[in-house]
Design an enzyme around this catalytic site. Structure first.
Site, PDB file in Angstrom:
ATOM      1  N   HIS A  10      37.146  10.231 -18.674  1.00  0.00           N
ATOM      2  CA  HIS A  10      35.910  10.337 -17.692  1.00  0.00           C
ATOM      3  C   HIS A  10      36.663  10.332 -16.209  1.00  0.00           C
ATOM      4  O   HIS A  10      36.541   9.368 -15.513  1.00  0.00           O
ATOM      5  CB  HIS A  10      35.250   9.036 -17.771  1.00  0.00           C
ATOM      6  CG  HIS A  10      33.607   9.133 -17.262  1.00  0.00           C
ATOM      7  ND1 HIS A  10      32.726   8.781 -17.795  1.00  0.00           N
ATOM      8  CD2 HIS A  10      33.407   9.558 -15.932  1.00  0.00           C
ATOM      9  CE1 HIS A  10      31.725   8.856 -17.181  1.00  0.00           C
ATOM     10  NE2 HIS A  10      32.179   9.045 -15.931  1.00  0.00           N
TER      11      HIS A  10
ATOM     12  N   GLU B 109      24.168   9.567 -20.834  1.00  0.00           N
ATOM     13  CA  GLU B 109      23.594   8.757 -19.526  1.00  0.00           C
ATOM     14  C   GLU B 109      22.577   9.278 -18.974  1.00  0.00           C
ATOM     15  O   GLU B 109      22.109  10.438 -19.213  1.00  0.00           O
ATOM     16  CB  GLU B 109      24.649   9.557 -18.530  1.00  0.00           C
ATOM     17  CG  GLU B 109      26.139   8.913 -18.432  1.00  0.00           C
ATOM     18  CD  GLU B 109      27.068   9.352 -17.284  1.00  0.00           C
ATOM     19  OE1 GLU B 109      26.652   9.727 -16.232  1.00  0.00           O
ATOM     20  OE2 GLU B 109      28.143   9.502 -17.771  1.00  0.00           O
TER      21      GLU B 109
ATOM     22  N   TYR C  35      20.086  13.482 -15.364  1.00  0.00           N
ATOM     23  CA  TYR C  35      19.429  12.689 -14.203  1.00  0.00           C
ATOM     24  C   TYR C  35      18.200  13.448 -13.610  1.00  0.00           C
ATOM     25  O   TYR C  35      17.136  12.665 -13.464  1.00  0.00           O
ATOM     26  CB  TYR C  35      20.363  12.554 -13.150  1.00  0.00           C
ATOM     27  CG  TYR C  35      21.447  11.504 -13.553  1.00  0.00           C
ATOM     28  CD1 TYR C  35      21.482  10.248 -13.375  1.00  0.00           C
ATOM     29  CD2 TYR C  35      22.548  12.153 -14.171  1.00  0.00           C
ATOM     30  CE1 TYR C  35      22.261   9.388 -14.021  1.00  0.00           C
ATOM     31  CE2 TYR C  35      23.763  11.138 -14.616  1.00  0.00           C
ATOM     32  CZ  TYR C  35      23.408   9.895 -14.620  1.00  0.00           C
ATOM     33  OH  TYR C  35      24.491   8.901 -15.032  1.00  0.00           O
TER      34      TYR C  35
ATOM     35  N   ASN D  39      23.951  13.995 -20.669  1.00  0.00           N
ATOM     36  CA  ASN D  39      24.003  13.468 -19.642  1.00  0.00           C
ATOM     37  C   ASN D  39      22.920  13.978 -18.731  1.00  0.00           C
ATOM     38  O   ASN D  39      23.233  15.133 -18.206  1.00  0.00           O
ATOM     39  CB  ASN D  39      25.231  12.995 -18.673  1.00  0.00           C
ATOM     40  CG  ASN D  39      26.347  12.365 -19.431  1.00  0.00           C
ATOM     41  OD1 ASN D  39      26.074  11.808 -20.496  1.00  0.00           O
ATOM     42  ND2 ASN D  39      27.519  12.369 -18.551  1.00  0.00           N
TER      43      ASN D  39
ATOM     44  N   ARG E 117      29.003   2.695 -24.364  1.00  0.00           N
ATOM     45  CA  ARG E 117      29.876   4.057 -24.131  1.00  0.00           C
ATOM     46  C   ARG E 117      30.767   3.291 -22.747  1.00  0.00           C
ATOM     47  O   ARG E 117      30.161   3.138 -21.833  1.00  0.00           O
ATOM     48  CB  ARG E 117      28.903   5.131 -23.758  1.00  0.00           C
ATOM     49  CG  ARG E 117      29.594   6.186 -23.208  1.00  0.00           C
ATOM     50  CD  ARG E 117      28.769   7.609 -22.834  1.00  0.00           C
ATOM     51  NE  ARG E 117      29.936   8.286 -22.343  1.00  0.00           N
ATOM     52  CZ  ARG E 117      29.833   9.049 -21.283  1.00  0.00           C
ATOM     53  NH1 ARG E 117      28.574   8.915 -20.662  1.00  0.00           N
ATOM     54  NH2 ARG E 117      30.792   9.775 -20.831  1.00  0.00           N
TER      55      ARG E 117
ATOM     56  N   GLU F 111      31.236  15.081 -19.020  1.00  0.00           N
ATOM     57  CA  GLU F 111      30.747  16.164 -18.106  1.00  0.00           C
ATOM     58  C   GLU F 111      32.115  17.075 -17.588  1.00  0.00           C
ATOM     59  O   GLU F 111      32.392  17.167 -16.289  1.00  0.00           O
ATOM     60  CB  GLU F 111      30.111  15.410 -16.624  1.00  0.00           C
ATOM     61  CG  GLU F 111      28.984  14.713 -17.166  1.00  0.00           C
ATOM     62  CD  GLU F 111      28.132  14.222 -15.815  1.00  0.00           C
ATOM     63  OE1 GLU F 111      28.648  14.314 -14.704  1.00  0.00           O
ATOM     64  OE2 GLU F 111      26.979  13.566 -15.912  1.00  0.00           O
TER      65      GLU F 111
HETATM   66  C1  FCB Z   1      27.606  11.320 -13.754  1.00  0.00           C
HETATM   67  C2  FCB Z   1      28.854  10.604 -13.990  1.00  0.00           C
HETATM   68  C3  FCB Z   1      28.874   9.074 -13.891  1.00  0.00           C
HETATM   69  C4  FCB Z   1      27.982   8.624 -12.807  1.00  0.00           C
HETATM   70  C5  FCB Z   1      26.678   9.295 -12.875  1.00  0.00           C
HETATM   71  C6  FCB Z   1      25.636   8.781 -11.579  1.00  0.00           C
HETATM   72  O1  FCB Z   1      27.614  12.319 -13.123  1.00  0.00           O
HETATM   73  O2  FCB Z   1      29.272  10.968 -15.120  1.00  0.00           O
HETATM   74  O3  FCB Z   1      30.177   8.829 -13.785  1.00  0.00           O
HETATM   75  O4  FCB Z   1      28.807   8.636 -11.394  1.00  0.00           O
HETATM   76  O5  FCB Z   1      26.866  10.873 -12.640  1.00  0.00           O
END
Ligand code: FCB
Length: 452
Positions: free
Chosen positions: A121, A355, A294, A292, A77, A166
Site C-alpha cells: 500500500h 475500500e 469512492y 476500491n 484489511r 490501487e
Molecule cells: C484510496 C487509498 C487509501 C485512502 C483512500 C481515501 O485511494 O487507497 O489509502 O487514502 O483513497
C-alpha cells in the site's frame, strides 16, 4: 423501503494502510520508505504533516482490534510495510518487523477477525526508488522475493491476501503527476512503472501460490464509474477508454495476459519496456477481485489529454449530488454499476469491496459524541447499492469501510477524516463515532432497515 440484507457469511470489515496509521517510522530496524522521504520533504504534504507517529498503531494495535470487536467486525484489511520486512528492499528479513505483523495477526484471530493483509500500500523502500523505483524492471523480482518472505512467515495463519493497493493510483500519482511519493513527473517513467507493476503482480502471485497453494489471493483495484459528460458518441467513446484504462489496466493483464486497447496509436510497447514473454509473466489468475470505489468520473472527449487517451476528466455539475469534505460526489450508483459491469465482463469473479468511504470533518461535541450523520447517510446509500448489485448477480463476499481510524491522508495530511473512529492528533486517542456504532449494528444484523 424495506430490509437491506446481505448473503450469509458476508464479511464486514474496515481497511487501513501501514503508512497512514502505524507511525514508528524508524523503529525496530525499519528502513526508510518513499513516503517517509516524501513527507519529510517540505512542501510535499499540503499541511506539513508526516506519518512519523500517525495513529501510533504500531504500539496501539490492541486498541484498534478492540474497536473492531466493539463494531462486531469479522474482517480487517491492513497493509504490510515492505521496509519493515526488508529495510532496503532486498536481502534477508528483519525479524522484528515481521514480528509486529505476527502479533497483529494473532490479536485479530483471537478476536475472531479475519486478517486480510495487503502486501503493498504504497510504501516502497527508498533504497529501491534510488535504484530506479517501479519504472525499473528489477523491482518486480524484488517484490516477488518480499511477497515470498511475508507469506512464509504468516501463511500458516493468514489465508486471504491482497497483492497491491490501487496500482493505477500509485503509478499515476507517484510517477506521472508527482502528487504522491516519490513525486516524479515523467510520462515515460509512469508507463514503465505500470508495466513493472503488472510483471510484479504475476511474479508475486506465483511465488505466493508456490509457498502456500491454499492461499486466496487478490488485489485491490481502484475503480470508478466512467460516465460520458455529454450525449455525443465521442464522449461515450472517451468514457469507455477511460474505463478501460483507469479500471482495467492491471486487471486485464492479470486475468487475460494482455493490455486493454485504449490508445489511438496502439500500445506504446517500446516506451513501456515490454519484452517477449511478458504477457505470460503478467498473468495472475486472482482468486478474488478487490474493488476500491469512492465516486464516479465524468469524462469528455478531447484531443490528447493528460495521458494521451483523447479523453479528460471534467467533473460533474456541482449541484448534481452532495459532496464530501474532500469534494468527492456522493454517488452510490457508481458502486452498483461498476460491480455489475466487472462481474459481467470478467465472468462473475468473487469480489470484495476493499475500500469505500467518505471524508467529513465532524469532531466531538461538548459531551464527546461525534455525531457524523452525513457519514451514516453515505454508507446507507452505498451499501444499498452493493445489495442491489448482489441481486443483479455480482458475487460480492465482503465490504471494508475506509477506514477504521481518521489517519494520514497522503498529500492532504490529517485534515481529511475518513474514520469510523475519531482520532485526536497528536495524542492519537480514539473515540468511536456514531457512524461506527451504526456500522457495528449493520455488521451484527447483516443488514439494515432502509428507512431506519
Ligand atoms: C484510496 C487509498 C487509501 C485512502 C483512500 C481515501 O485511494 O487507497 O489509502 O487514502 O483513497
Amino acid at each position: 423501503m424495506g430490509q437491506i440484507r446481505f448473503p450469509e457469511g458476508f464479511q464486514w470489515g474496515t481497511a487501513t494502510a501501514s503508512y497512514q496509521i502505524e507511525g514508528a517510522w524508524n523503529e525496530d530496524g525499519k528502513g526508510e520508505s518513499i513516503w517517509d522521504r516524501f513527507a519529510h520533504t517540505p512542501g510535499k504534504v499540503r499541511t506539513g504533516d508526516t506519518g512519523d507517529i500517525a495513529c501510533d498503531s504500531y504500539h496501539r494495535y490492541r486498541e484498534d482490534v478492540a474497536l473492531m470487536r466493539e463494531m462486531n467486525l469479522t474482517s480487517y484489511r491492513f497493509s504490510i510495510a515492505w521496509p519493515r520486512v526488508q529495510p532496503s528492499g532486498s536481502g534477508s528479513a528483519n525479524a522484528k518487523g515481521l514480528d509486529y505483523y505476527g502479533r497483529l495477526v494473532d490479536e485479530l484471530l483471537a478476536a475472531g477477525v479475519r486478517p486480510f493483509p495487503t502486501l503493498y500500500h504504497w510504501d516502497l523502500p527508498q533504497a529501491l526508488e534510488d535504484a530506479g523505483g517501479w519504472p525499473e524492471r528489477d523491482t518486480a523480482s524484488r517484490f516477488a522475493d518480499y511477497a515470498e518472505i511475508v507469506i512464509r512467515s504468516l501463511g500458516d495463519r493468514v489465508k486471504d491476501w491482497l497483492i497491491f493497493n490501487e496500482p493505477a493510483i500509485f503509478t499515476l500519482m507517484g510517477y506521472r503527476f508527482g502528487i504522491h511519493a516519490p513525486g516524479r513527473r515523467d510520462a515515460d517513467a509512469f508507463l514503465r512503472a505500470t508495466h513493472t507493476v503488472n510483471l510484479a503482480h504475476g511474479d508475486a502471485f506465483r511465488a505466493m501460490k508456490a509457498e502456500s497453494p491454499q492461499a486466496r489471493i487478490g488485489t485491490a483495484f481502484s475503480m470508478s464509474a466512467c460516465e460520458p459528460a455529454g450525449d455525443s458518441e465521442a464522449d461515450a467513446d472517451a468514457a469507455e477508454r477511460w474505463h478501460q484504462f483507469t479500471n482495467c489496466w492491471f486487471l486485464e493483464p492479470a486475468l487475460r495476459g494482455r493490455y486493454p486497447d485504449v490508445f489511438s496509436e496502439g500500445l506504446p510497447a517500446e516506451r513501456m519496456g515490454i519484452r517477449d514473454g511478458d504477457e505470460d509473466r503478467m498473468r495472475a489468475p486472482l482468486d478474488v477481485v478487490g474493488i476500491n470505489l469512492y465516486t464516479r468520473s465524468t469524462i469528455a472527449h478531447c484531443d490528447g489529454g493528460p495521458i494521451g487517451l483523447d479523453a479528460q476528466h471534467v467533473g460533474s455539475d456541482s449541484d448534481a449530488a452532495p459532496r464530501t469534505d474532500f469534494g468527492w460526489e456522493v454517488w452510490p450508483r457508481a458502486l452498483h454499476d461498476v460491480l455489475v459491469r466487472i462481474s459481467r465482463d470478467y465472468d462473475f469473479p468473487p469480489i470484495e469491496i476493499t475500500e469505500n468511504g467518505c471524508s467529513y470533518a465532524d469532531g466531538p461535541d461538548a459531551r464527546g459524541v461525534v455525531n457524523d450523520t452525513r457519514r451514516i447517510d453515505f454508507y446507507r446509500g452505498y451499501l444499498a447499492a452493493v445489495a442491489q448489485a448482489i441481486e443483479a448477480g455480482a458475487d460480492v463476499r465482503g465490504y471494508h469501510a475506509w477506514t477504521l481510524l481518521d489517519n494520514f491522508e497522503w498529500s492532504e495530511g490529517f485534515e481529511q477524516r475518513f474514520g469510523l473512529t475519531y482520532v485526536d492528533f497528536p495524542s492519537a486517542n480514539r473515540t468511536l463515532k456514531e457512524s461506527g456504532r451504526w456500522y457495528g449494528r449493520v455488521a451484527a444484523e447483516n443488514g439494515f432497515e432502509e428507512t431506519e
